[in-house]
Design an enzyme around this catalytic site. Sequence first.
Site, PDB file in Angstrom:
ATOM      1  N   SER A  90       3.994   1.120 -16.171  1.00  0.00           N
ATOM      2  CA  SER A  90       4.537   0.914 -14.834  1.00  0.00           C
ATOM      3  C   SER A  90       5.721   1.842 -14.624  1.00  0.00           C
ATOM      4  O   SER A  90       6.577   1.962 -15.501  1.00  0.00           O
ATOM      5  CB  SER A  90       4.976  -0.538 -14.663  1.00  0.00           C
ATOM      6  OG  SER A  90       5.471  -0.768 -13.366  1.00  0.00           O
ATOM      7  N   HIS A  94      13.840   6.446  -8.570  1.00  0.00           N
ATOM      8  CA  HIS A  94      14.774   6.497  -7.444  1.00  0.00           C
ATOM      9  C   HIS A  94      15.631   7.761  -7.581  1.00  0.00           C
ATOM     10  O   HIS A  94      16.445   7.859  -8.499  1.00  0.00           O
ATOM     11  CB  HIS A  94      15.671   5.261  -7.436  1.00  0.00           C
ATOM     12  CG  HIS A  94      14.942   3.988  -7.123  1.00  0.00           C
ATOM     13  ND1 HIS A  94      14.552   3.665  -5.847  1.00  0.00           N
ATOM     14  CD2 HIS A  94      14.534   2.971  -7.937  1.00  0.00           C
ATOM     15  CE1 HIS A  94      13.935   2.491  -5.875  1.00  0.00           C
ATOM     16  NE2 HIS A  94      13.904   2.054  -7.121  1.00  0.00           N
ATOM     17  N   HIS A 104       6.086   5.084  -7.016  1.00  0.00           N
ATOM     18  CA  HIS A 104       5.699   3.979  -7.893  1.00  0.00           C
ATOM     19  C   HIS A 104       4.280   4.233  -8.380  1.00  0.00           C
ATOM     20  O   HIS A 104       3.423   4.710  -7.621  1.00  0.00           O
ATOM     21  CB  HIS A 104       5.746   2.652  -7.119  1.00  0.00           C
ATOM     22  CG  HIS A 104       4.910   1.572  -7.730  1.00  0.00           C
ATOM     23  ND1 HIS A 104       3.661   1.229  -7.239  1.00  0.00           N
ATOM     24  CD2 HIS A 104       5.128   0.767  -8.800  1.00  0.00           C
ATOM     25  CE1 HIS A 104       3.156   0.259  -7.979  1.00  0.00           C
ATOM     26  NE2 HIS A 104       4.013  -0.039  -8.930  1.00  0.00           N
ATOM     27  N   ARG A 108      -3.153  -0.467 -15.497  1.00  0.00           N
ATOM     28  CA  ARG A 108      -3.145  -1.623 -16.382  1.00  0.00           C
ATOM     29  C   ARG A 108      -4.559  -2.072 -16.736  1.00  0.00           C
ATOM     30  O   ARG A 108      -5.531  -1.786 -16.017  1.00  0.00           O
ATOM     31  CB  ARG A 108      -2.383  -2.772 -15.737  1.00  0.00           C
ATOM     32  CG  ARG A 108      -2.936  -3.208 -14.398  1.00  0.00           C
ATOM     33  CD  ARG A 108      -2.017  -4.182 -13.679  1.00  0.00           C
ATOM     34  NE  ARG A 108      -2.556  -4.566 -12.374  1.00  0.00           N
ATOM     35  CZ  ARG A 108      -2.365  -3.880 -11.258  1.00  0.00           C
ATOM     36  NH1 ARG A 108      -1.641  -2.775 -11.284  1.00  0.00           N
ATOM     37  NH2 ARG A 108      -2.884  -4.300 -10.128  1.00  0.00           N
ATOM     38  N   HIS A 169       7.388  -9.498   6.821  1.00  0.00           N
ATOM     39  CA  HIS A 169       8.504 -10.123   7.533  1.00  0.00           C
ATOM     40  C   HIS A 169       9.214  -9.130   8.465  1.00  0.00           C
ATOM     41  O   HIS A 169       9.983  -9.533   9.334  1.00  0.00           O
ATOM     42  CB  HIS A 169       9.506 -10.728   6.543  1.00  0.00           C
ATOM     43  CG  HIS A 169      10.168  -9.742   5.642  1.00  0.00           C
ATOM     44  ND1 HIS A 169       9.529  -9.170   4.558  1.00  0.00           N
ATOM     45  CD2 HIS A 169      11.416  -9.210   5.648  1.00  0.00           C
ATOM     46  CE1 HIS A 169      10.358  -8.338   3.955  1.00  0.00           C
ATOM     47  NE2 HIS A 169      11.506  -8.344   4.590  1.00  0.00           N
TER      48      HIS A 169
END
Length: 297
Positions: A90, A94, A104, A108, A169
């Site tokens: 993973s 930044h 990113h 896996r 959201h």
Amino acid sequence: MRKEVIADYFKGLQDSICRGIEAVDGGSRFKEDNWKRKEGGGGRSRVIINGNILEKAGVNFSAVFGPLHPKMVKSLDMKEEVDFFASGVSIVMHPINPWVPIIHMNVRYFELSNGDHWFGGGIDLTPHIIIPEQAKWFHEQIKAVCDRFDKLYYPKYKTWADDYFFNSHREETRGIGGIFFDYIKAKNLEEKLANFEFVKAIGEAFVPIYSHLMQENAIRPFGETEKAFQLLRRGRYVEFNLVHDRGTKFGLETNGRTESILMSLPPLASWDYMHDYSDYPLGLETQKLLVKGVDWV
């Protein structure tokens, strides 16, 4: 194909990615933190702090096993108690310069003692300030990798990424997406080997893709306006990872290794109340592009 073979590949992938990124950054090296999981297995967390280009970057490897956690049993709708094995790499990076995007990637493998097994992963880009031609280039690279295996992979997994990397959201995507896939199962060894080759190709595309974006953008000048907007966009990244990301939430809820799980968060971020995007026209243009379904290629 034994699970140990897959884990050994992921460990080697971590090594090659760290070497490649160190060479491009040129200012710092990954510090390694070896850890053990009391229930079984462990991993190697590697982090760069304050490099020439990267402010904070992590490349994590893990191979863990043991009884399947009750939350996972429920999420998989299992009717029996089983053991699991999981391994993968993973990555979150930044950068210092706001023109260099956040990236990113995760690849896996998961296996259950009842014989069930699958691959998952993906790669996505979160520019602080979207440069349309670079967004197009990024998606072209990912599509080219997918097309080597199946012409349907890119449109299918791009849509999955658009839907997954979405701050519902706020009604906006985390960035410009990429691809995301999970529960990629196989009926036989031939299919499993083909799925593994696809996952390997995604992992090995990381350094060429991100090296180009680092080198292309790290030399761009920036000022306080760009830096302030970068911190705001980082805040949106934090919101997604803590509110919506399944891996982060599951890891924290099941006593995963907190330091490794939260490696994905930036060192600094900000939140403005009712931010006025009109103060920074490039920021406003970026905001307009944070929507699902953009056809970058």
